[in-house]
Design a protein around this motif. Structure first.
Motif, short mmCIF file in Angstrom:
data_model
loop_
_atom_site.label_atom_id
_atom_site.label_comp_id
_atom_site.label_asym_id
_atom_site.label_seq_id
_atom_site.Cartn_x
_atom_site.Cartn_y
_atom_site.Cartn_z
N SER A 1 0.70 -0.98 0.03
CA SER A 1 0.07 -0.20 0.03
C SER A 1 1.03 1.30 0.06
N PRO A 2 0.33 2.16 -0.96
CA PRO A 2 1.40 3.42 -0.91
C PRO A 2 0.95 4.35 0.55
N VAL A 3 -0.06 3.91 1.09
CA VAL A 3 -0.59 4.66 2.38
C VAL A 3 -0.38 3.84 3.35
N LYS A 4 -0.27 4.43 4.82
CA LYS A 4 -0.17 3.63 6.00
C LYS A 4 -1.53 2.80 6.35
N VAL A 5 -1.60 1.69 6.36
CA VAL A 5 -2.71 0.90 6.94
C VAL A 5 -2.49 0.19 8.07
N SER A 6 -3.59 -0.05 8.78
CA SER A 6 -3.41 -0.67 10.18
C SER A 6 -2.52 -2.02 10.15
N GLU A 7 -1.90 -2.01 11.16
CA GLU A 7 -1.24 -3.50 11.13
C GLU A 7 -1.48 -4.00 12.52
N VAL A 8 -2.30 -3.54 13.10
CA VAL A 8 -2.75 -4.11 14.73
C VAL A 8 -3.27 -5.55 14.33
N VAL A 9 -2.68 -6.55 14.92
CA VAL A 9 -3.34 -7.69 15.06
C VAL A 9 -4.11 -8.09 16.22
N MET A 10 -5.41 -8.14 16.01
CA MET A 10 -6.44 -8.37 17.16
C MET A 10 -6.82 -9.92 17.06
N THR A 11 -6.43 -10.46 18.36
CA THR A 11 -7.37 -11.83 18.52
C THR A 11 -7.98 -11.73 19.82
N PRO A 12 -8.94 -12.76 20.00
CA PRO A 12 -9.63 -12.76 21.49
C PRO A 12 -8.57 -12.66 22.75
N THR A 13 -7.38 -13.07 22.47
CA THR A 13 -6.39 -12.79 23.58
C THR A 13 -5.38 -11.93 23.67
N THR A 14 -5.45 -11.14 22.67
CA THR A 14 -4.36 -9.86 22.35
C THR A 14 -4.15 -9.38 23.80
N LEU A 15 -5.17 -8.75 24.42
CA LEU A 15 -4.94 -8.07 25.50
C LEU A 15 -5.10 -8.80 26.83
N ASP A 16 -5.03 -10.19 26.53
CA ASP A 16 -5.23 -11.04 27.93
C ASP A 16 -3.62 -11.06 28.67
N GLU A 17 -2.56 -10.86 28.00
CA GLU A 17 -1.30 -10.88 28.74
C GLU A 17 -1.06 -10.24 30.00
#
Lengths: 189, 263
Positions: B69-85
């Motif tokens: 992509s020539p423009v910046k796109v979201s690279e955040v990987v979200m899974t149900p456990t992403t914020l579990d750590e």
């Protein structure tokens, strides 16, 4: 059992044997017909009889690899064929409008970013599950230009009914004009 | 036992025939039909058997390299456990301290009184995703970019946990779906629009998607129009742009009025 029966004036054993023979032949005929149908449709009708299993991490589709947003839609390959890449997600297909040339080999590559979706293209025999973790690959060819709908046919959640895309089949020269410098095309607004 | 059975021609014929049918069907399914496909991965005996049996392989063959992509796109990987750590000594308390830099716009306890979004009670997954996107530049904001530039990933997690823990403000108008406009409750399936509520709460929620009510009207409208015009592009794989660009002006107004409580 039959041997225990005394001499039978009506010749029951021979009658039973004749009927058994007829049934056996009928059953063999039915099975043979069904197997022949499977083989015929597999060879001449179905676009994708055997599965082409390929796995992918559904949570990183947008980060790298062939399913990043800028690579979706129709891609023109060096041999002149077209590869169409589609992501299904709750509740839309990206790209929402897919444009392909007629009379050209087309390879679809479809995957899901979340739950199990499905896709079919009306008026064709294209019909596939779109599962997270797997890439559905199938090859086809559109003979005539025209517009088709591509609904999600697997209930995927409360917004399922709003999930569909358009497929526009255009003449090859019209398609060539749509292809940009990156050799990618879609008819999204 | 086997002697009399094998002398019975019905037994030999039916079992033997079934076995032959099995062998023939295996040949059809694993060799004949796969070999009729023109993929190179179906050619050859071993190839066709493995491919038909479902061994994962790479089916694309030769293809042009992915276009970046020539423009910046979201690279955040979200899974149900992403914020579990388990947060290393962080969490809500640390997030509250870090949030002092946010209070000027987003309110003392996350309830905005201006045109900035209200954060109290927002889903942590949504807060975290947007913060990461502000940091990477996938979501452009002259105000937010410098404020998050120096923050570490753990800071963003703690901030998200803090704002998610605050009590949600709910306007009475949006308490029940009965009063919702069609676009929120049923969408417009004939025009490719699922209901707002199927991702943004009330009906069902979707990971990384924000809870919307109540938010300032101007903020909601600006964002919805930015999605519709493609000027905001940090929605993963265009999931929101696909919907916003099909909405009519009336639908945009109706949904914005509902979610803002006409504030």
């Amino acid at each position: 059992m039959a041997r225990a029966v005394p001499a039978d004036p009506h010749d029951g054993e021979a009658v039973a044997k004749r009927i058994e023979n007829r049934w056996a032949l009928t059953m063999v005929g039915l099975v043979a017909l069904l197997v022949a149908m499977v083989i015929f449709t597999g060879l001449h009708w179905a676009t994708m009889p055997p599965s082409r299993v390929e796995t992918i991490n559904p949570s990183t589709l947008h980060v790298s690899g062939e399913f990043v947003e800028s690579n979706l839609g129709s891609a023109v390959e060096t041999d002149g064929s077209v590869t169409v890449r589609i992501v299904g997600q709750q509740y839309s297909f990206t790209p929402q409008c897919i444009v392909v040339p007629s009379r050209t080999p087309v390879t679809f590559r479809v995957t899901s970013a979340d739950v199990i979706h499905g896709m079919l293209i009306t008026g064709t025999n294209i019909n596939s599950m779109v599962s997270p973790g797997y890439i559905s690959t199938f090859k086809t060819r559109f003979e005539k230009p025209g517009d088709h709908l591509m609904p999600c046919h697997e209930f995927c959640g409360t917004g399922h009914e709003g999930m569909w895309a358009n497929v526009k089949v255009v003449e090859p020269d019209a398609f060539a004009r749509l292809v940009g410098p990156t050799r990618r095309a879609s008819c999204d607004l | 036992m086997s002697g009399p059975l094998l002398r019975n021609r019905w037994f030999v014929g039916s079992v033997g025939g079934t076995f032959l049918l099995l062998v023939f069907s295996v040949f059809v399914g694993f060799v004949w039909l796969p070999s009729a496909q023109d993929d190179s991965l179906f050619k050859g005996l071993l190839n066709s058997i493995c491919s038909a049996a479902g061994v994962p392989r790479s089916w694309l063959g030769e293809a042009s390299a992915p276009v970046t992509s020539p423009v910046k796109v979201s690279e955040v990987v979200m899974t149900p456990t992403t914020l579990d750590e388990p947060s290393s000594g962080g969490g809500v308390g640390r997030g509250a301290t870090l949030a002092l830099r946010c209070t000027m716009c987003h309110g003392l306890r996350g309830v905005s009184t201006s045109q900035t979004p209200t954060l109290a009670g927002q889903y942590a997954s949504s807060l975290y995703k947007e913060l990461r996107d502000f940091q990477s530049g996938a979501r452009a904001s002259a105000v937010m970019a410098p404020l998050v530039a120096e923050l570490h990933d753990q800071d963003l997690r703690d901030l998200s946990a803090y704002y998610a823990s605050l009590p949600r403000q709910q306007s009475p108008a949006t308490q029940d779906l009965q009063s919702a406009p069609d676009i929120v409750a049923t969408g417009a399936p004939m025009r490719n629009i699922p209901p707002c509520g199927s991702c943004h709460g009330r009906l069902t929620a979707k990971l990384g998607v924000p809870w919307l009510d109540p938010q300032p009207r101007d903020y909601l409208k600006t964002q919805l129009e930015a999605f519709a015009h493609g000027t905001r592009r940090n929605d993963t794989s265009a999931q929101m742009r696909n919907i916003a660009r099909n909405m009519t002006t009336e639908e945009i107004d109706a949904s914005v009025d509902y979610y803002s409580g006409t504030r």
